[in-house]
Design an enzyme around this catalytic site. Structure first.
Site, mmCIF file in Angstrom:
data_model
loop_
_atom_site.group_PDB
_atom_site.id
_atom_site.type_symbol
_atom_site.label_atom_id
_atom_site.label_comp_id
_atom_site.label_asym_id
_atom_site.label_seq_id
_atom_site.Cartn_x
_atom_site.Cartn_y
_atom_site.Cartn_z
ATOM 1 N N HIS A 16 40.997 39.316 26.475
ATOM 2 C CA HIS A 16 42.083 38.536 27.052
ATOM 3 C C HIS A 16 42.217 37.200 26.336
ATOM 4 O O HIS A 16 41.236 36.638 25.840
ATOM 5 C CB HIS A 16 41.847 38.321 28.543
ATOM 6 C CG HIS A 16 41.988 39.567 29.350
ATOM 7 N ND1 HIS A 16 43.203 40.031 29.781
ATOM 8 C CD2 HIS A 16 41.059 40.458 29.786
ATOM 9 C CE1 HIS A 16 43.026 41.157 30.469
ATOM 10 N NE2 HIS A 16 41.732 41.440 30.482
ATOM 11 N N HIS A 198 45.169 48.207 33.256
ATOM 12 C CA HIS A 198 43.827 48.147 33.837
ATOM 13 C C HIS A 198 43.712 49.146 34.982
ATOM 14 O O HIS A 198 44.654 49.335 35.758
ATOM 15 C CB HIS A 198 43.551 46.757 34.405
ATOM 16 C CG HIS A 198 43.232 45.718 33.382
ATOM 17 N ND1 HIS A 198 43.980 45.521 32.253
ATOM 18 C CD2 HIS A 198 42.222 44.805 33.331
ATOM 19 C CE1 HIS A 198 43.458 44.530 31.551
ATOM 20 N NE2 HIS A 198 42.390 44.076 32.176
ATOM 21 N N GLU A 201 38.101 49.516 37.703
ATOM 22 C CA GLU A 201 37.103 48.456 37.629
ATOM 23 C C GLU A 201 36.786 48.013 39.058
ATOM 24 O O GLU A 201 35.788 48.416 39.637
ATOM 25 C CB GLU A 201 37.621 47.282 36.797
ATOM 26 C CG GLU A 201 36.634 46.126 36.703
ATOM 27 C CD GLU A 201 37.255 44.852 36.183
ATOM 28 O OE1 GLU A 201 36.502 43.986 35.715
ATOM 29 O OE2 GLU A 201 38.489 44.695 36.278
ATOM 30 N N ASP A 279 36.112 41.520 27.145
ATOM 31 C CA ASP A 279 36.931 41.102 28.278
ATOM 32 C C ASP A 279 37.256 39.601 28.215
ATOM 33 O O ASP A 279 38.288 39.214 27.690
ATOM 34 C CB ASP A 279 36.237 41.482 29.591
ATOM 35 C CG ASP A 279 37.213 41.665 30.743
ATOM 36 O OD1 ASP A 279 38.422 41.503 30.529
ATOM 37 O OD2 ASP A 279 36.767 41.980 31.865
ATOM 38 N N ASP A 280 36.370 38.767 28.745
ATOM 39 C CA ASP A 280 36.586 37.312 28.790
ATOM 40 C C ASP A 280 35.285 36.583 28.429
ATOM 41 O O ASP A 280 34.560 36.125 29.324
ATOM 42 C CB ASP A 280 37.029 36.880 30.189
ATOM 43 C CG ASP A 280 38.379 37.454 30.581
ATOM 44 O OD1 ASP A 280 39.387 37.015 30.005
ATOM 45 O OD2 ASP A 280 38.415 38.345 31.459
#
Length: 337
Positions: A16, A198, A201, A279-280
Site C-alpha cells: 500500500h 481484498h 483476511e 502490506d504496510d
C-alpha cells in the site's frame, strides 16, 4: 548454508502507498508540517495492533490516516515512491505493483486526475532511476459509496497506458458487500485491468468467494483464510487465482497469533499460487524479504520452495514478458550451487 533471500529475484504484488513509507521519512515530514504523531508512530517499533475487533481496526486506520496526512506535495509523493523502489532493490524485488486510493491525497494535490498523474510520474521516474519495474493498482475504499468506486474505475482505465494495471478494493472487508462494487469492477475489467480486491483476511472464506463470484477477481488481496475451506482451496488452485499473502501483517493485526499459525503450508500444499507481500511496512515493521524469512524460519520452506514462491509471485504479476523472463531466469540462477 541457506541462501540469502534478499538476492532471490521476486515480484511484490501487495504494497500500500502510504504504508510503504520509511519511518524516518514520516518523522521528517511530520516535523516539517507540524503534524503531531502518536507514540505508536515515533517509538521506532511497530505499533501494537489488533484489528480483529472494531476498535482495533479503527486504531489501525487512524494511524494510517495520520501518516497519510504528511504527504502534501508532489515532492513528497516522489520521495515516497523513490524510497519504496530503493527498498525493493534491497529486498531483491524486480517488479512492484503498488496500491493506491488517489481520493485520499486529492484534496492536497489538486484533485483526482492531477493526483494520479503525479503518482504515475513519480512511478516512472523511480523505475527509471532504480531499475525496478513499477506499476499501479488503483483501489477503491469499501467504506465509501460504490459510486465513488465507479469514478475511480473509469479514472484507472483512462490511465492504463501510463502504468495502471489493476483495480482493487481495500479497507475492512467485514463492512458492506462485495457485490455493491460489481459495476466498478466490471468497468475496470472491460477496460483491460485486472481485478484484485481484498478478501479472506479479517473476514473468512465467504469474503473470498464473494470476490470471485461478484467481482470476478483474478487475484485476491490476502486470501489466507481460504485455508479454512478445502473446497475453496481447490477452486483457487484449479483457476490459478494468486493470493497475495502477507504473513507479518496477518500476525500484527491479530488474524493469527504467531507466524507459525499463518497457513502458508496449507495453501502451498493445495497448489494455491501465492505472492508474499509486506502490506504496510510502516506499521508492521518488515518488508518483502522478511516475508520469505518467515516462510523459511516459521514454516520450514526450503530454498527450492522459496524459489517456487518467488516464481509464483512473478507469474501472478502483470510484469511484461521481458521482465518476467529476466526474473524467472534469475530465480533459477539463485538456486544453482
Amino acid at each position: 548454508m541457506a541462501r540469502d533471500v534478499t538476492l532471490l529475484p521476486k515480484a511484490h504484488l501487495h504494497l500500500h502507498f502510504t504504508g510503504s513509507m520509511r519511518s524516518s521519512t514520516l518523522l521528517e515530514l511530520a516535523d516539517r508540517y507540524g503534524v503531531h504523531l502518536p507514540e505508536a508512530l515515533t517509538s521506532g517499533e511497530p505499533p501494537k495492533l489488533r484489528a480483529t475487533d472494531e476498535r482495533g481496526w479503527f486504531r489501525f486506520q487512524r494511524l494510517y490516516d495520520i501518516a497519510r496526512s504528511c504527504l502534501r506535495t508532489p515532492e513528497d509523493i516522489q520521495r515516497l515512491v523513490r524510497e519504496a523502489a530503493e527498498e525493493e532493490v534491497k529486498d531483491g524485488s524486480g517488479w512492484l505493483e503498488i496500491q493506491v486510493d488517489p481520493t485520499s491525497y486529492a484534496p492536497r494535490l489538486g484533485g483526482l486526475i492531477p493526483t494520479l498523474e503525479i503518482i504515475l510520474d513519480a512511478v516512472h521516474t523511480a523505475s527509471r532511476d532504480t531499475g525496478v519495474g513499477i506499476a499501479v493498482l488503483v483501489a477503491a475504499n469499501r467504506m465509501k459509496h460504490p459510486l465513488e468506486a465507479r469514478t475511480l474505475a473509469r479514472l484507472a482505465v483512462r490511465h492504463r497506458d501510463r502504468g495502471v494495471i489493476g483495480f482493487g478494493l481495500s479497507n475492512d472487508e467485514r463492512r458492506g458487500l462485495a457485490r455493491d462494487f460489481d459495476r466498478a469492477f466490471a468497468i475496470a475489467r472491460e477496460g483491460g485491468l485486472i481485478a484484485a480486491p481484498h478478501g479472506g483476511e479479517l473476514a473468512g472464506p465467504h469474503s473470498i468467494r464473494d470476490c470471485l463470484d461478484d467481482l470476478h477477481a483474478s487475484r485476491v488481496g490476502h486470501g489466507v483464510r481460504a485455508a479454512e475451506d478445502p473446497a475453496l482451496l481447490a477452486r483457487l488452485a484449479d483457476r490459478g487465482i494468486t493470493c497475495e499473502v502477507c504473513p507479518a501483517s496477518n500476525v500484527a493485526l491479530g488474524v493469527y497469533e504467531k507466524p507459525e499459525d499463518v497457513p502458508l503450508r496449507t495453501l502451498y500444499a493445495a497448489g494455491v499460487p501465492m505472492a508474499l507481500g509486506a502490506d504496510d511496512p510502516l506499521l508492521f515493521g518488515s518488508r518483502l524479504a522478511a516475508q520469505y524469512e518467515i516462510a523459511r524460519d516459521a514454516h520450514g520452506f526450503t530454498d527450492a520452495e522459496l524459489a517456487d514462491l518467488a516464481r509464483q509471485s512473478v507469474r501472478g504479476s502483470c510484469a511484461p514478458p521481458d521482465v518476467r523472463e529476466r526474473l524467472l531466469t534469475g530465480i533459477d540462477e539463485w538456486l544453482k550451487p
